[in-house]
Design an enzyme around this catalytic site. Structure first.
Site, PDB file in Angstrom:
ATOM      1  N   LEU A 147      88.716  41.151   5.343  1.00 22.30           N
ATOM      2  CA  LEU A 147      87.457  41.287   5.500  1.00 22.30           C
ATOM      3  C   LEU A 147      87.016  40.342   6.261  1.00 22.30           C
ATOM      4  O   LEU A 147      87.111  39.167   6.369  1.00 22.30           O
ATOM      5  CB  LEU A 147      86.948  40.926   3.852  1.00 22.30           C
ATOM      6  CG  LEU A 147      87.629  41.750   2.655  1.00 22.30           C
ATOM      7  CD1 LEU A 147      87.355  41.235   1.327  1.00 22.30           C
ATOM      8  CD2 LEU A 147      86.715  43.058   2.770  1.00 22.30           C
ATOM      9  N   HIS A 148      86.092  40.782   7.217  1.00 20.75           N
ATOM     10  CA  HIS A 148      85.724  39.817   8.256  1.00 20.75           C
ATOM     11  C   HIS A 148      84.245  40.498   8.852  1.00 20.75           C
ATOM     12  O   HIS A 148      83.561  39.602   9.575  1.00 20.75           O
ATOM     13  CB  HIS A 148      86.720  39.488   9.359  1.00 20.75           C
ATOM     14  CG  HIS A 148      86.766  40.667  10.264  1.00 20.75           C
ATOM     15  ND1 HIS A 148      87.777  41.606   9.973  1.00 20.75           N
ATOM     16  CD2 HIS A 148      86.189  40.920  11.386  1.00 20.75           C
ATOM     17  CE1 HIS A 148      87.771  42.438  11.125  1.00 20.75           C
ATOM     18  NE2 HIS A 148      86.859  41.854  11.826  1.00 20.75           N
TER      19      HIS A 148
END
Ligand code: UD1
Ligand code: UDP
Length: 362
Positions: free
Chosen positions: A204-205
């Site tokens: 997740l980014h």
């Protein structure tokens, strides 16, 4: 004198795309210069890829580091301009959709140097994504547009790009995956991380998930509902790490957050997983070829071919827990489609086109 092809890389997803192009160009009589902008600089976000993917040491590292979009893009442009003026490359090759990509395209185009864009034509049609802005500007400035999918060709044609400038070459990131696939060792990944039993992987980014506190709160809730169902390993990107941690992300016994992994270790982990939850672009493509179900935590994707011809599916933070339940109930995929020309031969195709564009091998 041989023609000079100058590659601009800078961020993690650039490296697996550039590796096969640089390697294949060695079969042509051109000189190559590799520039690293320094957009990503942690060992785990950069150097490990050079080592594992056998990419030559960059000839130049601009060392720009992190900053706001304006500051980072400007620093890359200011670093590239004197370099392009001194070396006068015949073609500048840019990769993907990061700030290093658009900065290099802007500088080269204004200096009258032809730009080749690897992974041209992808569109999420979501202008809240910085990458979509980078894609549109880069493609508008590019002379050679190298696409990974048929939908990308259609987007470029609709935007008025001359058909002769568009080349459907397949996906060089998949060349890298197929070349190193035998090293993706799920058992070693388990051992290294001390994992027992089945597990899911998440990365997740995206700003849309990890920047705003409201989104982060929803994300933490959704991911905890996933971890109620299966153990979850998260090699966490540095962006948003602090925000996620302070929002209680780690406060679940089945969540295991680790540092970003090397390419080989990461794909070993993915290969042995039940499914992947991600907002990454590249991971949607890699899971498609590995046959691992992928739940993309975004409202859209610029890579729809991974849904129509792959293992990907879009989910929201609200629908993620149910989607995970479905994937777990279905079990491993027995067969799955793979997009056209994701065959491990994109690097040589791209190299032939670049060599021709640089004035040799005509
Ligand atoms: C960038 C790309 C994004 C891509 C992602 C891949 C842009 C606009 N975004 O996002 O498209 O999906 O890379 O990983 O180019 N940081 C470190 N160490 C590093 C690099 C970054 O700690 O080596 C931290 C810094 O706090 C930095 C933050 O991560 O401010 C964001 O880095 P940045 O390069 O600006 O954008 P990414 O979110 O990494
Ligand atoms: N990746 C990796 N280690 C990790 C997470 C991702 O090697 O811990 C690799 C992944 O296999 C893919 C690339 O990084 O090759 C994707 O980069 P990222 O998700 O940062 O960027 P995006 O593709 O979203 O632009």
């Amino acid at each position: 004198m041989p023609a000079l092809i100058l590659h601009v890389t800078g961020a993690r997803p650039n490296f697996p795309k550039a590796a096969p192009v640089i390697a294949a160009l060695r079969d042509h009589s051109v000189e190559q210069l590799l520039v690293h902008t320094g957009q990503h600089y942690d060992e785990r976000m950069s150097e490990v890829f050079f080592r594992q993917l056998e990419i030559p040491e960059p000839d130049v590292n601009l060392g720009v580091g992190s900053g706001s979009h304006g500051a980072q893009t400007a620093a890359i442009m200011a670093g590239l301009e004197p370099l392009f003026a001194e070396r006068r490359p015949d073609v500048v090759v840019v990769y993907g959709d990061v700030n290093s990509t658009v900065a290099a395209a802007l500088v080269a185009a204004k200096m009258g140097i032809p730009v080749a864009h690897v992974e041209a034509g992808l569109r999420s049609f979501d202008m809240t994504m910085p990458e979509e802005i980078n894609r549109l500007v880069t493609d508008r400035l590019s002379d050679v547009l190298l696409t990974t999918s048929v939908d990308a060709v259609a987007h470029l044609a609709r935007e008025g790009v001359a058909p002769g400038s568009i080349h459907f070459v397949g996906n060089p990131m998949i060349d890298t995956l197929l070349r190193h696939r035998d090293k993706f060792d799920a058992a070693a990944a388990r051992r290294d991380l001390g994992l027992e039993g089945d597990y899911l992987v998440a990365t997740l980014h995206r700003p849309g998930n990890v920047d705003r506190p409201e989104d982060v709160a929803e994300l933490v809730e959704a991911v905890h509902r996933v971890a109620d169902q299966a153990q979850l390993v998260i090699p966490l990107h540095p962006r948003g790490r602090a925000r996620l941690e302070s929002a209680g992300f780690l406060d679940h016994p089945a969540i295991r957050v680790v540092e970003p992994l090397g390419y080989v270790e990461f794909l070993g982990l993915v290969r042995g997983s039940l499914a992947v939850i991600t907002d990454s672009g590249g991971v949607q493509e890699e899971t498609t070829v590995l046959g691992v179900p992928c739940l993309t935590l975004r409202p859209n994707t610029e890579r729809p071919v991974t849904i129509t011809d792959g293992t990907n599916r879009l989910v929201g933070r609200d629908t993620l827990p149910d989607a995970v339940a479905q994937v777990l109930a279905t079990g491993p995929l027995q067969d799955w489609p793979v997009p056209p020309l994701w065959d491990g031969a994109s690097g040589p195709r791209i190299a032939r086109i670049l060599a021709a564009a640089s004035g040799v091998d005509r």
